[in-house]
Design a protein around this motif. Structure first.
Motif, PDB file in Angstrom:
ATOM      1  N   ASN A  78     -64.232   4.948  -7.330  1.00 48.99           N
ATOM      2  CA  ASN A  78     -65.058   6.116  -7.120  1.00 48.99           C
ATOM      3  C   ASN A  78     -64.652   6.800  -5.822  1.00 48.99           C
ATOM      4  O   ASN A  78     -63.688   6.387  -5.180  1.00 48.99           O
ATOM      5  N   ASP A 138     -58.378  14.026  -2.377  1.00 47.74           N
ATOM      6  CA  ASP A 138     -59.147  13.086  -1.556  1.00 47.74           C
ATOM      7  C   ASP A 138     -58.328  12.311  -0.536  1.00 47.74           C
ATOM      8  O   ASP A 138     -58.811  11.330   0.016  1.00 47.74           O
ATOM      9  N   PRO A 183     -60.761  15.183 -12.417  1.00 46.04           N
ATOM     10  CA  PRO A 183     -61.172  13.815 -12.752  1.00 46.04           C
ATOM     11  C   PRO A 183     -60.493  13.283 -14.019  1.00 46.04           C
ATOM     12  O   PRO A 183     -60.126  12.114 -14.087  1.00 46.04           O
ATOM     13  N   TYR A 225     -59.683   9.993 -11.610  1.00 45.61           N
ATOM     14  CA  TYR A 225     -60.788   9.016 -11.590  1.00 45.61           C
ATOM     15  C   TYR A 225     -61.276   8.589 -12.978  1.00 45.61           C
ATOM     16  O   TYR A 225     -61.942   7.578 -13.115  1.00 45.61           O
ATOM     17  N   HIS A 251     -63.646  20.523  -7.108  1.00 47.85           N
ATOM     18  CA  HIS A 251     -63.340  19.587  -8.194  1.00 47.85           C
ATOM     19  C   HIS A 251     -64.459  18.599  -8.494  1.00 47.85           C
ATOM     20  O   HIS A 251     -64.549  18.056  -9.575  1.00 47.85           O
ATOM     21  N   TYR A 252     -65.291  18.323  -7.487  1.00 47.25           N
ATOM     22  CA  TYR A 252     -66.313  17.292  -7.663  1.00 47.25           C
ATOM     23  C   TYR A 252     -67.686  17.833  -7.274  1.00 47.25           C
ATOM     24  O   TYR A 252     -67.821  18.949  -6.800  1.00 47.25           O
ATOM     25  N   ASP A 253     -68.682  16.972  -7.449  1.00 44.07           N
ATOM     26  CA  ASP A 253     -70.048  17.296  -7.078  1.00 44.07           C
ATOM     27  C   ASP A 253     -70.110  17.735  -5.604  1.00 44.07           C
ATOM     28  O   ASP A 253     -69.527  17.080  -4.739  1.00 44.07           O
TER      29      ASP A 253
END
Lengths: 166, 498
Positions: free
Chosen positions: B9, B36, B56, B60, B380-382
């Motif tokens: 994660n 990241d 993702p 991920y 790209h993410y929350d």
């Protein structure tokens, strides 16, 4: 030095005079001394007539962001020429619909010359897989359409211009 | 205990898990996408493996890449966190067949609870209440009787439905047949299928969930409830434990039912049984989340148990060394999620570079975050920046503490919901725990920024402008080399020494 700021279509004039550590601020004929100290990168301590404030300050282009007591004040620093245009714009009711963030245009809901009601959605943009409808703050007609679906836009890009004049 | 765990994660939950591992003296392996490389979880872990592009679906969520990283690093277990692969039965199964421990329930438990229809069947068998409704589609003849039996108000829903199409709320029997006709024609128009079913309509529903934890020796315990009724975009924003609403009797019943359900699937690790509750404390099973919840910290604060560590220990085969009666709730804890978003624009995400961040601290304040000054909140993410959690003796004190903590929070560079949260924690209905999932919609006034401190703000803006101009005007001072001046000073001091 006189600074002029625009916040939510209101214009503020701030007169700043310095004497060593102490500065004097004048807003709307009200004068008060300010002690100003940088305590961390963007963090400042302000003391105004014994009242103490922790303030975050960030300058980005023509915008100066002031973070105070949990709220973000986005001041637009303006020159006197800008003020004239802004004042004229306010009188004529011209509103720019700007992209609030880097996003892509999904759909332009209102075409050139089309009538728009206050609070009506005029364009759909997408970011982070979420679509957002941007609304017109005034009633009027679409005066400019600067984008089309699929366009990638930066934060602050003027997407549409709405004018209330006939 | 494991020697090495791979954390599959990113963001605050990866940081949270790495911290737990460090405390347990377990070494950690991070995985990261291109977006990241500078994330905190990467630098905090003992090893880090690159797993692909930001999307993702290419990093991920790619099971093979995660398994490959685990094998190359010789990690014995994988902690999936929440989201991504955490509730993916196929991934849990893949770990099992590769001889890697999946820190969570078995693939079978995930499969059973992951399928809504199967989960409802298990709940029915375990005598856990479900929202009263018809067993599938109804004919015109059956419908009226069914609605009467369920009790008004009822909701007519399209069997093929979604997105509110073919849905009709009916409050009185005499309005029923007309509404049924409209729902059918709408359903037919939208989905080409006019079959509908009927469900009890819950007015002003509250979201209340029970935390459970099980070991692989058949013991399952519950850690009481969390109330998560404040939601936006169907996502929780504020969570608290205990609920400021339910009675001790209801709490006990909910705990028992959650345990019946968890035991029915031989649950191992941390999980959450979610319920919807009406204003009379009637509650109905919604679903079970078979992973660690975003809001797990509030339960940790009131029970004193470290849920993430117990997930790891139970996955390693350890027994839960306490019994139900040993678990007590103490005080009150509230969490709010700080997001890079614009509340005024329907909580639209606002990614960007966090130029400056200063988180609050002090007694009873916990800030679970992976964001630092200079961190880029990517699209790209929350866009969550952090979870701010407080603990205090009771609910009122916890609210006051949260207000004070939010006041200390400073984030520059991206727009956040901090102002909105500050206004919410001062609002009277929230203070009285009169909340439900429609709370934010009922309080549009909270969305609007209150720029009340104009004078100091303007003074700060002017002084900030002056400073910015000065920095531009003084490039000469900037270009002076520190090395040169150091060398010069050194030369001077030497010559003096001579």
């Amino acid at each position: 030095m006189i600074y002029t700021f625009k916040l939510q279509n209101e214009i503020f004039k701030v007169h700043l005079e310095e004497e060593g550590q102490l500065s004097e601020i004048e807003i709307d004929d009200k004068k008060f001394p300010v002690e100003f100290k940088r305590v961390d990168d963007n963090l400042y301590s302000l003391i105004i007539e014994d009242r103490s404030f922790a303030v975050g300050i960030l300058k980005r282009g023509k915008t100066i962001e002031v973070y105070l007591n949990g709220e973000l004040y986005e001041f637009e620093a303006t020159s006197s020429r800008d003020i004239k245009t802004a004042a004229a714009g306010a009188a004529e009711g011209i509103q720019e619909i700007k992209s609030p963030m880097p996003s892509s245009v999904v759909k332009v809901l209102k075409g050139l010359g089309e009538a728009v009601k206050e609070g009506e959605s005029v364009i759909v943009v997408e970011a982070m897989k979420m679509e957002s409808e941007l609304k017109s703050p005034i009633a009027g007609k679409v005066k400019e359409v600067n984008v089309e679906p699929g366009n990638a836009v930066e934060s602050g890009t003027v997407l549409l211009v709405i004018s209330s004049e006939e | 205990m494991f020697e090495k765990i791979l954390v599959a994660n990113r963001g605050e939950i990866a940081v949270r898990i790495i911290r737990a591992c460090k405390e347990l003296r377990v070494s950690t392996v991070a995985v990261y996408s291109d977006a990241d490389r500078s994330s905190l979880h990467v630098s905090m872990a003992d090893e880090a493996f690159h797993i692909g592009p930001p999307a993702p679906g290419e990093s991920y969520l790619v099971m093979e890449k995660i398994i490959d990283a685990a094998k190359r690093s010789r990690a014995e277990a994988i902690h999936p966190g929440y989201g991504f692969l955490s509730e993916n039965a196929a991934f849990a199964g893949m770990c099992e067949s590769e001889g890697i421990v999946f820190i969570g329930p078995t693939a079978q438990s995930i499969r059973l609870m992951g399928d809504k229809i199967t989960a409802r069947k298990i709940a029915l068998k375990a005598k856990v209440p479900l929202v009263p409704g018809t067993d599938g589609a109804v004919t015109d003849v059956e419908a009226g009787g069914a609605a009467k039996k369920i009790g008004y108000p009822v909701m007519i829903k399209a069997s093929a439905g979604g997105g509110g199409k073919g849905m009709r709320l009916v409050r009185k029997a005499k309005e029923f047949s007309a509404a049924l006709g409209m729902a059918r024609s709408e359903a037919h128009g939208a989905f080409g299928d006019d079959s509908v079913y009927i469900e009890k309509y819950i007015e002003r529903p509250r979201h209340i969930e029970i935390q459970v934890i099980g070991d692989s020796h058949g013991k399952v315990l519950h850690l009481f409830e969390r109330e998560c009724s404040i939601q936006r975009r169907h996502q929780k924003v504020i969570e608290e434990a205990p609920s400021g609403f339910i009675s001790a009797k209801t709490r006990k019943q909910m705990g028992e039912m959650a345990l019946r359900l968890a035991k029915a699937v031989k649950y191992r690790g941390a999980g959450t049984v979610e319920f919807i509750m009406d204003q009379k404390e009637n509650f109905y099973f919604l679903e079970m989340n078979t992973r660690v919840q975003v809001e797990h910290p509030v339960t940790e604060m009131v029970t004193g148990l470290d849920i993430v560590k117990w997930m790891i220990r139970t996955a390693a085969g350890q027994k839960l060394p306490f019994k139900q009666s040993d678990i007590k709730m103490n005080g009150h804890s509230i969490e709010c999620r700080i997001y890079a978003e614009v509340p005024e624009q329907n909580f639209m995400p606002a990614p960007g570079r966090v130029e400056y961040i200063r988180a609050p601290s002090g007694p009873g304040i916990r800030n679970d975050s992976s964001v630092y000054s200079g961190f880029e909140v990517t699209p790209h993410y929350d866009p969550m920046i952090s979870k701010l959690i407080v603990w205090a003796g009771d609910r009122t004190e916890a609210i006051d503490k949260m207000r004070a903590a939010l006041d200390e929070y400073i984030v520059l560079g991206v727009k956040t919901n901090i102002g909105f949260l500050t206004r919410l924690f001062k609002e009277a209905e929230f203070g009285r725990a009169e909340i439900d999932t429609g709370y934010i919609e009922r309080h549009p006034e909270l969305l609007k920024a209150q720029l009340a401190d104009l004078e100091p703000a303007l003074a700060a803006a002017a002084l900030g402008m002056r400073n910015a101009t000065r920095e531009v005007e003084e490039p000469a001072a900037q270009t002076r080399s520190n090395w040169k001046s150091f060398a010069r000073r050194l030369a001077v001091s030497r010559s003096q020494a001579l």
